[in-house]
Design an enzyme around this catalytic site. Structure first.
Site, PDB file in Angstrom:
ATOM      1  N   CYS A 155       0.875  -1.171   0.000  1.00  0.00           N
ATOM      2  CA  CYS A 155       0.000   0.000   0.000  1.00  0.00           C
ATOM      3  C   CYS A 155       0.911   1.221   0.000  1.00  0.00           C
ATOM      4  CB  CYS A 155      -0.999  -0.018   1.151  1.00  0.00           C
ATOM      5  SG  CYS A 155      -0.310   0.110   2.808  1.00  0.00           S
ATOM      6  N   THR A 167       2.122   3.478   2.368  1.00  0.00           N
ATOM      7  CA  THR A 167       3.191   3.444   3.376  1.00  0.00           C
ATOM      8  C   THR A 167       3.532   2.038   3.829  1.00  0.00           C
ATOM      9  OG1 THR A 167       1.634   3.533   5.221  1.00  0.00           O
ATOM     10  CG2 THR A 167       2.396   5.653   4.334  1.00  0.00           C
ATOM     11  N   HIS A 205      15.626 -12.541  10.837  1.00  0.00           N
ATOM     12  CA  HIS A 205      15.347 -12.323  12.256  1.00  0.00           C
ATOM     13  C   HIS A 205      13.877 -12.489  12.627  1.00  0.00           C
ATOM     14  CE1 HIS A 205      19.244  -9.774  13.109  1.00  0.00           C
ATOM     15  NE2 HIS A 205      19.492 -10.958  12.570  1.00  0.00           N
ATOM     16  N   HIS A 234      16.225 -15.852  17.658  1.00  0.00           N
ATOM     17  CA  HIS A 234      15.134 -15.201  16.929  1.00  0.00           C
ATOM     18  C   HIS A 234      13.852 -16.034  17.009  1.00  0.00           C
ATOM     19  CE1 HIS A 234      17.875 -12.171  15.658  1.00  0.00           C
ATOM     20  NE2 HIS A 234      18.700 -13.088  15.169  1.00  0.00           N
TER      21      HIS A 234
HETATM   22  C1  RB5 Z   1      -3.977   5.358   0.534  1.00  0.00           C
HETATM   23  O1  RB5 Z   1      -4.110   6.702   0.246  1.00  0.00           O
HETATM   24  C2  RB5 Z   1      -3.068   5.141   1.715  1.00  0.00           C
HETATM   25  O2  RB5 Z   1      -3.634   5.638   2.880  1.00  0.00           O
HETATM   26  C3  RB5 Z   1      -2.757   3.682   1.869  1.00  0.00           C
HETATM   27  O3  RB5 Z   1      -2.199   3.188   0.690  1.00  0.00           O
HETATM   28  C4  RB5 Z   1      -1.758   3.331   2.947  1.00  0.00           C
HETATM   29  O4  RB5 Z   1      -0.615   4.142   2.879  1.00  0.00           O
HETATM   30  C5  RB5 Z   1      -2.289   3.255   4.322  1.00  0.00           C
HETATM   31  O5  RB5 Z   1      -1.607   2.874   5.270  1.00  0.00           O
END
Ligand code: RB5
Length: 142
Positions: free
Chosen positions: A65, A67, A98, A133
């Site tokens: 996604c 982030t 790990h 680990h």
């Molecule tokens: C989408 O805009 C964004 O919020 C999603 O891809 C992600 O980064 C959320 O954690």
């Protein structure tokens, strides 16, 4: 080897590239993600991927996604899932060595596509170190 892959709208292009990359290595890929740039909710694809990994319908998972955090938060709600976020090749190595992550999560909006391929390759090829680990992993679920 069968890998499930999921993505929201932020990860469509990286998902498409990684599917080809994995198939080129003879790996079967099951697509749980969205295939359009239309805005959608990462939870709607993260949970089905987690269920498939836990049930053994796929061997491992990859999630993308913007982030990586939304996917990781959803995936790690599932007992038996160790979803690890990686943003560099070295973190990709460590998340296997790990943490023995069974789902690799990457932030599609914050790494170049070429880095994503390198992270995947390192995560797949690196062995889990076990030992201390494994002891740490055993404590994750409390
Ligand atoms: C989408 O805009 C964004 O919020 C999603 O891809 C992600 O980064 C959320 O954690």
């Amino acid at each position: 080897m069968k890998i499930g892959i999921c993505n929201d709208h932020a990860g469509v292009e990286y998902k498409n590239g990684l599917v080809k990359h994995l198939q080129g290595k003879g790996i079967e890929v099951v697509n749980f993600g969205t295939d359009t740039p239309d805005s959608m909710d990462y939870a709607d694809v993260a949970h089905p991927l987690a269920e498939a990994v836990v049930a053994g319908r796929v061997d491992l998972g990859i999630a993308l996604c913007g982030t990586g955090n939304g996917m990781a938060l959803c995936l790690n709600h599932h007992s038996g899932i160790r979803a690890g976020l990686a943003w560099s090749e070295e973190v990709g190595r460590l998340v296997k060595a790990h943490n023995n992550a069974n789902v690799l999560v990457m932030p599609a909006r914050f790494i170049p596509y070429e880095e994503a391929e390198k992270i995947v390759d390192k995560w797949l090829s690196e062995p889990f170190e076990g030992g201390r680990h494994q002891r740490r992993i055993d404590k994750i679920e409390g």
